[in-house]
Each structure stands twice: as C-alpha cells, then as structure tokens.
Design an enzyme around this catalytic site. Structure first.
Site, PDB file in Angstrom:
ATOM      1  N   TYR A 144       0.872  -1.185   0.000  1.00  0.00           N
ATOM      2  CA  TYR A 144       0.000   0.000   0.000  1.00  0.00           C
ATOM      3  C   TYR A 144       0.900   1.223   0.000  1.00  0.00           C
ATOM      4  CZ  TYR A 144      -3.413   3.414   1.797  1.00  0.00           C
ATOM      5  OH  TYR A 144      -4.219   4.509   1.968  1.00  0.00           O
ATOM      6  N   ASP A 239       9.314   2.828  -0.724  1.00  0.00           N
ATOM      7  CA  ASP A 239       8.310   3.495   0.114  1.00  0.00           C
ATOM      8  C   ASP A 239       8.684   3.195   1.568  1.00  0.00           C
ATOM      9  OD1 ASP A 239       6.175   4.107   1.737  1.00  0.00           O
ATOM     10  OD2 ASP A 239       4.645   3.319   0.371  1.00  0.00           O
ATOM     11  N   LYS A 267       5.046   9.783   8.535  1.00  0.00           N
ATOM     12  CA  LYS A 267       4.934   9.290   9.911  1.00  0.00           C
ATOM     13  C   LYS A 267       5.992   9.881  10.844  1.00  0.00           C
ATOM     14  CE  LYS A 267       2.382   5.279   8.317  1.00  0.00           C
ATOM     15  NZ  LYS A 267       0.979   5.354   8.689  1.00  0.00           N
TER      16      LYS A 267
HETATM   17  N1  HOZ Z   1      -2.581   3.920   6.360  1.00  0.00           N
HETATM   18  C1  HOZ Z   1      -2.623   3.494   7.711  1.00  0.00           C
HETATM   19  C2  HOZ Z   1      -2.466   2.033   7.833  1.00  0.00           C
HETATM   20  N2  HOZ Z   1      -1.448   1.434   7.132  1.00  0.00           N
HETATM   21  C3  HOZ Z   1      -3.899   3.866   8.390  1.00  0.00           C
HETATM   22  C4  HOZ Z   1      -3.903   5.218   8.900  1.00  0.00           C
HETATM   23  C5  HOZ Z   1      -5.090   5.521   9.797  1.00  0.00           C
HETATM   24  O1  HOZ Z   1      -6.138   4.945   9.672  1.00  0.00           O
HETATM   25  O2  HOZ Z   1      -4.947   6.378  10.658  1.00  0.00           O
END
Ligand code: HOZ
Length: 427
Positions: A144, A239, A267
């Site tokens: 992802y 990534d 992050k």
């Molecule tokens: N993209 C995040 C998980 N891989 C989720 C972020 C969220 O829901 O805060």
C-alpha cells in the site's frame, strides 16, 4: 470493559462522518464491533474517553516511535506555534529537516516535503515518470502506497481489509499503467520486465511490506530489484513511509544495505503531525518544478510546526540509542509471543523486523500476500478483542503491522505476553 462514552460518540460520528471515521481501518470493520475514542495518550499508553487505559501497539500507525506526547516534541511544537502556525513562505526549519533526512539516509541527496505519505508516493511516481518519460509502473500485491489513483491497484491496508484492493472511482485507463506482481517472487518481476521492455518508469516497493500484516524480503530479493531496475533504466522507489527512521536510523535501506533512487517518507518525520517527504538522487529531484518540468506543490508543505515536531523526533534518533532499545523491546515481544503460541499449541507465525511485527494464525511461513491470506482471520478477530479487553491495543486488522516504541517498558511487554498466553490457551 465499559465503553459507554465511546459508543455514544461513535453513534454521533456516524451521522456526520462516513463510517464514523476519517480513515477506514480505524472503523473496526475487519474485527467487528465499534471503535473506541481516545482523548489522551502518553508514552506507550492511550486512555479512552471511558477512562480505560490501554498498552498501545498501533502508535498512531507508526509515528510514535518515541511514544506518545514525547516531551521534547511537545516543547518544539509549542515554541514553533507561538511564532506562527503557517507561513507559506520558506522557513529555516525546512532546511534543518532536509539536512537531517539527507544525513540519516545517504541515498537522499535532495528532498521535498509534503503533507502526507500518500502525497509523497504520488509525487515520487509522477517524478519517476517525468524523468524516464515512461508511463508504466510496477508494484506488488498487498503493498500500500497511499490512496493516489495509480497506486490503488491490488493495494494493502484498508483497501485490502475491506475487499476493495482495486478501488471504485479509479478509471481502468489509469489503472492499466500499473503492473502488479507478487512480492518476493523473482521470476514474476523478470517476466514483467521482459514483456514491457523500456516501458517501466519505476518499481515502487515497501522494502519490508507492512500493509498486509508484515513480511520480510527473502535474502537477495531487494538486491535483485536494485539490479533489474538499474539494468532497465527504471527508477527504484523505496516506500519508507512506515520503515523509514524505524527499522534503522536510515530505514530499511540501511538495514538491508540497498541504495534506491528515490524514497518516500512520512509518519516519524512529522513527530505526530501531518508530514510526508520524497527524496533521492539529485539529478532526478531536479526534474521537479521550479527547476524542472514535473509539477508538485503544497500550501502546508514544510509547515513550521510540523517541521519542528519532526526535527525534535529525528534528533532523538541520532545517537542510535533509540534503535538499540527498539531491538531489545522487539526481541522481548517476539520471544514472549512465540512462547505463548507454542505452549498454547496455537499455530502462529510471528513476523518481526526491528520494532514492526505481525502475528498470523497459520502454521506456514508468510512471505507474501497469498501466504497472509491463508492465515485464520476469524481467530485473529477473537484474539484482537480478547487482547483489547485485557487492556492491549493491537491494530484492528490482520493486514496491518504492529509498532513498538522506545516508551514500551519491559513490564508493558511482559503484561502483553502474559495476556496473550492466557488468551491463546482459550482461543
Ligand atoms: N494507512 C494506515 C495504515 N497502514 C492507516 C492510517 C489511519 O487509519 O490512521
């Protein structure tokens, strides 16, 4: 566990917010039940609005490497906010941040800040396409890279969890430029390069995929991706939104000794505020506007408060002590969970890389999405809820990684393992 206030808030949220959440995986749909609401977090713990205290292994999905509300980050945010929350004019923090990223990640010669990991990945893809003057990209199923159109093809995380790895709303004509193969499969990549000679602009890969749970690259796999991209004039994009600054100070690329052409981040570099970044070879980065023809922009990019928070976080990682602690914490959790599963006679694969982990309920090793899909997700649901009731918050989906912080104490981890041992015996 009493969650009455959370239930009231969720009912209210459902009226005004689609699904009651601002990001789908938070909705608990993968595990059943309703999400809880939190109004305080400190160190490795969060408190819900009903006053329940939980040991947190989600860590705001990765940023909280130092634990929640880390004092130096809070002070940096306060000091920066006093001077103005946004300028839309260059500010000195942007240079400090760029230098820190380049220092910690040597493959990054130049870096551009964004406001999210999604933007970073989307922009890196556009840049690779502009640089190579090719349209196709190659990704791996279960990986992802945020929710840009071209990347929502056989995607992981919430897209996978809710059964829409190929999202509605993405025109087939966009998706057709995205080639997808299984992770850890050398021949699949070789075949796709053979069938698309001189057409693939970029490979984008999570070097340690963490959006279908967590699995590691087989020995030599990342080296192979480096070699085949170099031989084909294809840009290799790591990534590192999740793995960056986490799996080592210089991310997965330091841990595995690979030099990608471009990397994306998010992050941790925001210290808990909304930030992303992409960077890499200067000759590629200089294709960006205003120097080059590839356009990319953002009102809040390089925001001074977010930069101050991220700088405070990165400075804390510089001496390497945080990563030593993360390894110790990770090893303690891994040993304890493996023991717990073994003594309960429950087949479990506990995959871990540094401070990221995932437990799959299956007897067979998990190296890619297909393996992950064979795990017993009904069992995971029961385990998740039982752990939550015991005061331990794991990611509410089999297809997400867990995160350990420097703030997790040996006692937190012992408590986690003890709870897991008891739950697994009765699962
Ligand atoms: N993209 C995040 C998980 N891989 C989720 C972020 C969220 O829901 O805060």
């Amino acid at each position: 566990m009493n969650r009455a206030q959370s239930e009231i808030l969720f009912a209210e949220a459902l009226k005004y917010i689609p699904g009651g959440v601002n990001s789908p995986v938070r909705a608990f749909r993968a595990v059943g039940g309703n999400p809880f609401f939190v109004n305080r977090a400190k160190g490795a713990h969060v408190w819900d609005v009903d006053g329940n205290e939980l040991i947190d292994y989600v860590g705001t999905w990765g940023p909280a490497i130092l634990g929640h509300a880390f004092p130096k980050i809070i002070s940096a945010v306060q000091a920066a906010a006093e001077l103005g929350t946004s300028f839309g004019i260059p500010n000195p923090h942007e240079i400090t941040m760029a230098k820190l990223i380049c220092q910690l990640v040597p493959s990054v010669q130049k870096v551009r800040m964004t406001s999210s990991g999604t933007e970073a990945c989307m922009s890196a893809i556009r840049l690779a396409r502009g640089f190579t003057q090719r349209d196709k990209i190659l990704k791996f199923d279960g990986c992802y890279h945020g929710h840009a159109d071209c990347l929502l093809v056989k995607a992981g995380s919430g897209a996978l969890t809710f059964g829409h790895p190929d999202s509605a709303g993405v025109p087939a004509s966009f998706a057709q430029h995205t080639l997808v193969v299984p992770y850890n499969d050398v021949d699949a990549v070789k075949n796709i390069f053979a069938a698309n000679q001189n057409e693939i602009a970029a490979i984008i890969v999570e070097p340690v995929p963490g959006n279908a749970g967590l699995y590691l690259p087989r020995p030599g796999y990342l080296e192979f991706l480096r070699d085949i991209t170099r031989a084909n004039g294809t840009v290799l994009i790591f990534d590192e939104v999740m793995t960056g600054f986490r799996l080592a100070r210089g991310g997965a690329q330091e841990r595995f000794g690979i030099t990608p052409d471009l990397s994306t981040f998010g992050k941790i570099i925001g210290g808990g505020l909304p930030v992303g970044a992409f960077g890499g070879r200067a000759d590629i980065m200089d294709y960006l506007a205003p120097l080059g023809p590839v356009y990319q922009a953002g009102t809040l990019s390089g925001n001074p408060v977010a930069m101050a928070a991220g700088i405070a976080a990165l400075e804390e990682l510089l001496d390497g002590k945080a990563h030593e602690q993360l390894e110790i914490n990770g090893a303690q959790l891994e040993a304890g969970m493996k023991d717990a599963a073994k003594s309960a006679n429950v087949p479990m694969q506990f995959n871990r890389c540094g401070s990221m982990f995932c437990g799959y309920f299956t007897a067979a090793p998990v190296h890619n999405l297909a393996d992950a899909m064979h795990s017993d997700r009904e069992r995971f649901k029961k385990f998740f809820h039982a752990m939550l009731d015991a005061g331990i918050y794991l990611a509410p989906s089999q297809f997400e990684a867990g995160f350990i912080s420097t703030a997790h104490t040996a006692t937190d981890i012992e408590k986690t393992v003890r709870a897991a041992a008891q739950i697994l015996r009765n699962l």
